[in-house]
Design a protein around this motif. Structure first.
Motif, PDB file in Angstrom:
ATOM      1  N   LEU A 124      -0.342   0.340   3.414  1.00 50.86           N
ATOM      2  CA  LEU A 124      -0.443  -0.426   2.250  1.00 50.86           C
ATOM      3  C   LEU A 124      -1.643  -1.104   1.938  1.00 50.86           C
ATOM      4  CD1 LEU A 124       3.305  -1.373   2.076  1.00 50.86           C
ATOM      5  CD2 LEU A 124       2.150   0.632   0.831  1.00 50.86           C
ATOM      6  N   LYS A 125      -2.341  -1.652   2.775  1.00 50.05           N
ATOM      7  CA  LYS A 125      -3.539  -2.595   2.767  1.00 50.05           C
ATOM      8  C   LYS A 125      -4.774  -1.841   2.748  1.00 50.05           C
ATOM      9  CE  LYS A 125      -1.214  -6.781   4.436  1.00 50.05           C
ATOM     10  NZ  LYS A 125      -1.336  -7.851   5.234  1.00 50.05           N
ATOM     11  N   SER A 126      -4.690  -0.537   2.929  1.00 50.25           N
ATOM     12  CA  SER A 126      -5.902   0.315   3.271  1.00 50.25           C
ATOM     13  C   SER A 126      -6.628   0.650   1.987  1.00 50.25           C
ATOM     14  CB  SER A 126      -5.482   1.503   4.161  1.00 50.25           C
ATOM     15  OG  SER A 126      -4.851   2.772   3.148  1.00 50.25           O
ATOM     16  N   LYS A 129      -5.220   2.043  -1.787  1.00 48.27           N
ATOM     17  CA  LYS A 129      -5.891   1.506  -2.910  1.00 48.27           C
ATOM     18  C   LYS A 129      -6.587   2.705  -3.780  1.00 48.27           C
ATOM     19  CE  LYS A 129      -5.887  -3.189  -1.029  1.00 48.27           C
ATOM     20  NZ  LYS A 129      -6.777  -4.113  -0.387  1.00 48.27           N
ATOM     21  N   ASN A 133       3.984  -1.767  11.292  1.00 48.97           N
ATOM     22  CA  ASN A 133       2.742  -2.030  11.411  1.00 48.97           C
ATOM     23  C   ASN A 133       1.895  -0.917  10.712  1.00 48.97           C
ATOM     24  OD1 ASN A 133       0.340  -3.143  12.480  1.00 48.97           O
ATOM     25  ND2 ASN A 133       0.453  -2.074  14.474  1.00 48.97           N
ATOM     26  N   MET A 153       2.188  -1.244   7.144  1.00 54.45           N
ATOM     27  CA  MET A 153       1.241  -2.307   6.393  1.00 54.45           C
ATOM     28  C   MET A 153      -0.217  -1.888   6.361  1.00 54.45           C
ATOM     29  SD  MET A 153       3.626  -4.513   5.436  1.00 54.45           S
ATOM     30  CE  MET A 153       1.905  -5.545   4.815  1.00 54.45           C
ATOM     31  N   ARG A 154      -0.532  -1.394   7.532  1.00 59.10           N
ATOM     32  CA  ARG A 154      -1.918  -0.912   7.594  1.00 59.10           C
ATOM     33  C   ARG A 154      -2.245   0.007   6.276  1.00 59.10           C
ATOM     34  NH1 ARG A 154      -3.206   1.903  12.914  1.00 59.10           N
ATOM     35  NH2 ARG A 154      -4.855   2.437  12.180  1.00 59.10           N
ATOM     36  N   THR A 204      -3.736   4.425  -5.557  1.00 54.10           N
ATOM     37  CA  THR A 204      -3.076   3.739  -6.439  1.00 54.10           C
ATOM     38  C   THR A 204      -3.840   3.769  -7.695  1.00 54.10           C
ATOM     39  OG1 THR A 204      -2.079   2.529  -4.801  1.00 54.10           O
ATOM     40  CG2 THR A 204      -2.263   1.385  -7.012  1.00 54.10           C
ATOM     41  N   ASP A 254       1.688   8.178   9.271  1.00 51.49           N
ATOM     42  CA  ASP A 254       1.476   7.193   8.117  1.00 51.49           C
ATOM     43  C   ASP A 254       1.928   7.761   7.044  1.00 51.49           C
ATOM     44  OD1 ASP A 254      -0.543   9.346   8.356  1.00 51.49           O
ATOM     45  OD2 ASP A 254      -1.962   7.977   6.928  1.00 51.49           O
TER      46      ASP A 254
END
Length: 146
Positions: free
Chosen positions: A15-17, A21, A9, A12-13, A24, A114
Motif C-alpha cells: 500500500l505504501k509502495s 501509488k 507486513n 503495508m509495504r 492508483t 503481494d
C-alpha cells in the motif's frame, strides 16, 4: 502459508509502495475509458486463468467477481458503487498485472503473495459495495416462474 503478521507486513509495504501509488494514479484514467478498462479486464482474466492449482481457486473467484462488477459498470447496468470503490478495484487490478511490484511475479509461487494480500485487503475494504453488487447480480439473474 504466511502468518497474519507477515501478510499484514506485506500488505503495508504494498500500500505504501511506489508501484501501488502508480497503479492508483492510473485507475481514474481506466475508469473513464471503457475500451481500456475492458482490455485491462481481459488481461487480468488471462493472467488469473494461467494460475494453476487448487490454492488459487479462491483468488480466481474473487477476480471473477470483480470482473463481473466492472463489466456491469462498463455496460452501464450497474452504476451504484462509489467512485472510490471503482478506482480501488482498478488500482488493485493494475497492480496485479504489473510483473514488477513489491514481490516480482517472476518469482515462482511467492511472486503472487503481494497480489493475493492486496486482493484480500480490497475485498475487506469494499465488502459492503461487493455485497450490494452480489445482491443486485443475484436478483438480475433470478428467473421468476409465475
Amino acid at each position: 502459508m504466511p502468518s497474519a503478521s507477515t501478510s499484514d507486513n506485506i500488505l503495508m509495504r504494498v500500500l505504501k509502495s511506489v508501484f501501488f501509488k502508480s497503479a492508483t494514479g492510473k485507475a481514474s484514467r481506466y475508469a473513464r475509458n471503457t475500451g481500456s478498462l475492458m482490455q485491462l479486464l481481459r488481461d487480468v482474466l488471462n493472467k488469473t486463468n494461467a494460475l494453476k492449482g487448487a490454492g488459487y481457486d479462491a483468488f480466481r473467484e474473487k477476480i471473477a467477481l470483480l470482473a463481473r462488477l466492472l463489466k456491469a459498470y462498463v455496460k452501464g447496468e450497474y452504476r451504484t458503487m462509489p467512485w472510490k470503490t471503482l478506482t480501488r478495484i482498478i488500482a488493485v487490478l493494475v497492480y496485479f498485472l504489473s510483473p514488477i511490484d513489491v514481490i516480482p511475479d517472476l518469482l515462482p509461487v511467492i511472486g503472487f503473495t503481494d497480489d493475493i494480500a492486496l486482493v484480500v485487503w480490497l475485498f475487506n475494504a469494499i465488502a459492503d459495495d461487493l455485497n450490494a453488487f452480489r445482491q443486485w447480480d443475484t436478483e438480475r439473474n433470478t428467473v421468476s416462474i409465475d
